[in-house]
Structure formats: structure tokens, C-alpha cells
Motif scaffolding. Structure first.
Motif, PDB file in Angstrom:
ATOM      1  N   GLY A  32      -5.501   8.039  -9.709  1.00 19.39           N
ATOM      2  CA  GLY A  32      -4.855   7.324  -8.624  1.00 19.39           C
ATOM      3  C   GLY A  32      -5.839   7.021  -7.517  1.00 19.39           C
ATOM      4  N   VAL A  33      -5.392   6.229  -6.573  1.00 24.10           N
ATOM      5  CA  VAL A  33      -6.210   5.833  -5.427  1.00 24.10           C
ATOM      6  C   VAL A  33      -5.414   6.052  -4.155  1.00 24.10           C
ATOM      7  CG1 VAL A  33      -7.462   4.137  -6.811  1.00 24.10           C
ATOM      8  CG2 VAL A  33      -5.450   3.428  -5.494  1.00 24.10           C
ATOM      9  N   TYR A  34      -6.119   5.961  -3.019  1.00 24.93           N
ATOM     10  CA  TYR A  34      -5.416   6.148  -1.753  1.00 24.93           C
ATOM     11  C   TYR A  34      -6.060   5.318  -0.658  1.00 24.93           C
ATOM     12  CZ  TYR A  34      -9.016   9.231   0.277  1.00 24.93           C
ATOM     13  OH  TYR A  34     -10.170   9.740   0.796  1.00 24.93           O
ATOM     14  N   GLU A  35      -5.345   5.186   0.450  1.00 25.23           N
ATOM     15  CA  GLU A  35      -5.856   4.544   1.653  1.00 25.23           C
ATOM     16  C   GLU A  35      -5.378   5.343   2.857  1.00 25.23           C
ATOM     17  OE1 GLU A  35      -7.900   2.154   2.508  1.00 25.23           O
ATOM     18  OE2 GLU A  35      -8.399   1.585   0.452  1.00 25.23           O
ATOM     19  N   VAL A  36      -6.150   5.291   3.932  1.00 26.43           N
ATOM     20  CA  VAL A  36      -5.789   5.931   5.197  1.00 26.43           C
ATOM     21  C   VAL A  36      -5.876   4.877   6.285  1.00 26.43           C
ATOM     22  CG1 VAL A  36      -6.225   7.825   6.786  1.00 26.43           C
ATOM     23  CG2 VAL A  36      -6.899   8.048   4.381  1.00 26.43           C
ATOM     24  N   THR A  37      -4.756   4.606   6.918  1.00 28.61           N
ATOM     25  CA  THR A  37      -4.718   3.619   7.995  1.00 28.61           C
ATOM     26  C   THR A  37      -4.516   4.322   9.317  1.00 28.61           C
ATOM     27  OG1 THR A  37      -3.772   1.965   6.492  1.00 28.61           O
ATOM     28  CG2 THR A  37      -3.561   1.547   8.857  1.00 28.61           C
ATOM     29  N   GLY A  38      -5.409   4.054  10.268  1.00 27.70           N
ATOM     30  CA  GLY A  38      -5.290   4.645  11.586  1.00 27.70           C
ATOM     31  C   GLY A  38      -4.154   4.020  12.380  1.00 27.70           C
ATOM     32  N   VAL A  39      -3.584   4.805  13.290  1.00 31.90           N
ATOM     33  CA  VAL A  39      -2.511   4.335  14.162  1.00 31.90           C
ATOM     34  C   VAL A  39      -2.894   4.630  15.608  1.00 31.90           C
ATOM     35  CG1 VAL A  39      -0.082   4.619  14.817  1.00 31.90           C
ATOM     36  CG2 VAL A  39      -0.737   4.723  12.405  1.00 31.90           C
ATOM     37  N   LEU A  40      -2.885   3.599  16.442  1.00 29.60           N
ATOM     38  CA  LEU A  40      -3.117   3.737  17.880  1.00 29.60           C
ATOM     39  C   LEU A  40      -1.966   3.077  18.621  1.00 29.60           C
ATOM     40  CD1 LEU A  40      -6.919   2.984  18.502  1.00 29.60           C
ATOM     41  CD2 LEU A  40      -5.745   5.180  18.762  1.00 29.60           C
TER      42      LEU A  40
ATOM     43  N   HIS B 250      -7.433  -2.564   4.809  1.00 26.77           N
ATOM     44  CA  HIS B 250      -7.111  -1.438   3.934  1.00 26.77           C
ATOM     45  C   HIS B 250      -6.354  -1.907   2.694  1.00 26.77           C
ATOM     46  CE1 HIS B 250      -8.608   1.889   6.324  1.00 26.77           C
ATOM     47  NE2 HIS B 250      -8.143   1.278   7.401  1.00 26.77           N
ATOM     48  N   MET B 251      -5.483  -2.888   2.854  1.00 28.02           N
ATOM     49  CA  MET B 251      -4.731  -3.386   1.702  1.00 28.02           C
ATOM     50  C   MET B 251      -5.642  -4.144   0.738  1.00 28.02           C
ATOM     51  SD  MET B 251      -1.789  -2.112   2.048  1.00 28.02           S
ATOM     52  CE  MET B 251      -2.674  -0.771   2.848  1.00 28.02           C
ATOM     53  N   ALA B 252      -6.634  -4.856   1.268  1.00 30.32           N
ATOM     54  CA  ALA B 252      -7.580  -5.556   0.398  1.00 30.32           C
ATOM     55  C   ALA B 252      -8.378  -4.553  -0.422  1.00 30.32           C
ATOM     56  CB  ALA B 252      -8.508  -6.440   1.232  1.00 30.32           C
ATOM     57  N   ARG B 253      -8.807  -3.456   0.228  1.00 33.72           N
ATOM     58  CA  ARG B 253      -9.549  -2.443  -0.522  1.00 33.72           C
ATOM     59  C   ARG B 253      -8.653  -1.749  -1.531  1.00 33.72           C
ATOM     60  NH1 ARG B 253     -12.679   2.216   2.683  1.00 33.72           N
ATOM     61  NH2 ARG B 253     -10.545   2.813   3.140  1.00 33.72           N
ATOM     62  N   LEU B 254      -7.393  -1.523  -1.168  1.00 28.98           N
ATOM     63  CA  LEU B 254      -6.450  -0.926  -2.126  1.00 28.98           C
ATOM     64  C   LEU B 254      -6.353  -1.785  -3.381  1.00 28.98           C
ATOM     65  CD1 LEU B 254      -4.178   1.151  -2.840  1.00 28.98           C
ATOM     66  CD2 LEU B 254      -2.592  -0.507  -1.821  1.00 28.98           C
ATOM     67  N   ARG B 255      -6.192  -3.081  -3.199  1.00 23.62           N
ATOM     68  CA  ARG B 255      -6.085  -3.972  -4.360  1.00 23.62           C
ATOM     69  C   ARG B 255      -7.345  -3.916  -5.207  1.00 23.62           C
ATOM     70  NH1 ARG B 255      -3.486  -7.142  -0.374  1.00 23.62           N
ATOM     71  NH2 ARG B 255      -5.409  -8.300   0.056  1.00 23.62           N
ATOM     72  N   ARG B 256      -8.489  -3.828  -4.560  1.00 20.14           N
ATOM     73  CA  ARG B 256      -9.744  -3.737  -5.317  1.00 20.14           C
ATOM     74  C   ARG B 256      -9.801  -2.445  -6.115  1.00 20.14           C
ATOM     75  NH1 ARG B 256     -14.700  -1.413  -5.187  1.00 20.14           N
ATOM     76  NH2 ARG B 256     -16.442  -2.671  -5.950  1.00 20.14           N
ATOM     77  N   SER B 257      -9.454  -1.322  -5.488  1.00 14.21           N
ATOM     78  CA  SER B 257      -9.472  -0.035  -6.185  1.00 14.21           C
ATOM     79  C   SER B 257      -8.526  -0.054  -7.374  1.00 14.21           C
ATOM     80  CB  SER B 257      -9.074   1.097  -5.228  1.00 14.21           C
ATOM     81  OG  SER B 257     -10.041   1.297  -4.219  1.00 14.21           O
TER      82      SER B 257
END
Length: 284
Positions: free
Chosen positions: A30-38, A48-55
Motif C-alpha cells: 500500500g501507499v500513503y500521503e500526509v497532508t498538512g493542515v494550517l 499530494h493527490m498527484a503523488r498519490l496517483r503516481r505511487s
């Protein structure tokens, strides 16, 4: 108690359930992403979604949902958990199937899990004191550009750093720094050039890295993407790391050698400031 998202359902974290046959559990498939929240908004979500699709594509793994649906889930988690500052972790696995090294049938439904984590991103003490790191051999698999959930060796590297009384570890291959245990690594040479390893299979294609390099170039800094040695790092004017959870943090010591004057450098400090400003302007 946090509200989390598991395969279509928002539920209390104590009620969240994933199959024991999930391939993320059995094979780290599996893969994962971490999105910061401010300020309750998502930082660089589209990146992050573009990298998710690539992974996912690199692992021939089905997308669990369209980007607009994933954005909605992220926003609902922010609201349900009153998250002002922190991160949202999203993990996608190949789903549950009988244990077999071969991938299951193409119609196996991926597992999708998201959860929040409150954390101070802007006011990190390390931004003022700097990080101390040690170097360790890079013993990970060769496809570090895929953001997989197989994080055992980075965890071991962080534990080694803790045992040695410092903050983190930089991983080294063929005499050159690849990256930190959970971040991209940089130095600034005596002439003021920012140096970091180029994108390839050896390092993660950091979303924060991409933004920081763009901001650095826009600020007039010279940027050189090439490998650098541990010895180069030890005599550098500055060193620093970037990640979604740390933004930009200075490094003031490597293997016991003081970097510069032992205090956070001017360039790292400035890049942190302009990155946070940009993140606040563009967050969704």
C-alpha cells in the motif's frame, strides 16, 4: 476521541476495523500521503493527490476514489475533529484477499483509511534550535520514490538516532546522503548555493521539496540538484530538511560536527518563513 474514516465510514477511532487479510498488513502492499493542515485548511492538497496517483500507478494499484471525493473526506475529517493545525494521514492498500504473493483479482476493492493528528507545525522548537542528526547506511529497497507504507527501516533509523542522543538520521549510500529518515535533505555551500539530490528512484519526490525549491529559485537563490557527500555536508554553510510535517527545519550538527556557527542558518530560516506564508495563501 478522534473520528476516522475507514472504507466508506466515519467512525470513532476505537471502532475502526481493517481485515486481518488486508495486504497492507500482510505485505505492506500500500501507499500513503500526509497532508498538512494550517488554520483548518489543507496545504498543497493537489500536489499530494498527484503523488498519490503516481505511487498507485507504479504499484498497479487501483485508485480508491476521485480527487474531489478524497478532498471531501479530508475536509469532513477536519470539521469532525475540529482540527486547526496538524496532519491528515491517508493510506491506500490493495485490499483484503487470501494470502498470496501474487496480486489478487483486479476487482479486489482497495482499502482506504484516513485519520487526523493534531500537531504544532508553525511553532516547532527545532526551528529556533536546529536539529542534530547522525548518518546511517541507507538499507531501504530501491524504489524510494514510491511513498509506500513499508517504513520499518526509517523507523529503525530514527531509533538509532534516539539511541545516539540526537534528533534524526540522514541515510547514506555510496558516500552520499540520500535523504532523512522521513524528509528530504539539503545543504548550502560556502558560495550560497542550495544543493539537494535530484529526483530519481533513490529518494521520495517530496511535495514540500518541490515547493521549497520553487520558492528558493524565485527568491534568487542558486539551486543545484546533485548528490552531496557527508563530508561536504559537514563543511557546509547550512543544512536543513523539508517535509509535510516539518516544513523547513535547520540542521546544526551532523555526526557530532557543528554546521556553520551551530545555529539555524539564514537561508533555512528565510525559506521556512516564505514557505509558511505561501502555504497559508494557497491552502484549501
Amino acid at each position: 476521541m478522534r473520528t476516522v474514516y475507514v472504507n466508506g465510514v466515519f467512525c470513532p477511532e476505537t471502532e475502526a476495523v481493517v481485515s486481518i487479510f488486508d495486504r497492507g498488513f500482510l505485505f505492506a502492499d500500500g501507499v500513503y500521503e500526509v497532508t498538512g493542515v494550517l488554520d483548518g485548511k489543507l496545504i498543497d492538497f493537489s500536489g499530494h493527490m498527484a503523488r498519490l496517483r503516481r505511487s498507485l500507478a507504479e504499484l498497479e494499484l487501483r485508485e480508491p476514489a476521485q480527487e474531489d471525493k478524497l478532498l471531501s473526506i479530508h475536509r469532513q475529517l477536519v470539521e469532525k475533529n475540529d482540527l486547526v493545525e496538524g496532519m491528515i494521514y491517508m493510506q491506500v492498500t490493495r485490499g483484503a484477499a487470501d494470502r498470496d504473493f501474487l496480486f489478487p483479482a483486479d476487482d479486489t476493492k482497495p482499502s482506504l483509511v484516513l485519520f487526523t493528528q493534531s500537531a504544532s507545525l508553525r511553532d516547532k522548537p527545532a526551528a529556533k534550535t536546529g536539529l542534530r542528526v547522525v548518518t546511517v547506511p541507507d538499507l531501504r529497497w530501491a524504489r524510494r520514490d514510491i511513498k509506500t507504507v513499508q517504513l520499518l527501516y526509517p523507523s529503525m533509523a530514527k531509533m538509532e538516532a534516539k539511541r545516539r542522543g540526537v534528533d534524526d538520521a540522514w541515510m547514506v549510500e555510496d558516500g552520499c546522503v540520500t535523504e532523512g529518515s522521513s524528509n528530504n535533505a539539503y545543504i548550502v555551500d560556502a558560495g550560497g548555493t542550495l544543493i539537494t539530490r535530484p529526483l530519481n528512484h533513490a529518494i521520495l519526490h517530496g511535495i514540500t521539496r518541490k515547493a521549497v525549491l520553487r520558492l528558493a529559485a524565485e527568491s534568487g537563490l542558486a539551486v543545484e540538484e546533485r548528490p552531496f557527500t557527508v563530508e561536504e555536508a559537514k563543511v557546509a554553510r547550512e543544512a536543513f530538511i523539508t517535509s509535510a510535517s516539518s516544513f523547513v527545519l535547520p540542521v546544526v550538527e551532523i555526526d557530532g560536527t557543528t554546521i556553520g556557527d551551530g545555529r539555524p542558518g539564514e537561508i533555512a530560516t528565510r525559506l521556512r518563513e516564505i514557505y509558511i506564508d505561501e502555504a497559508l495563501k494557497t491552502a484549501v
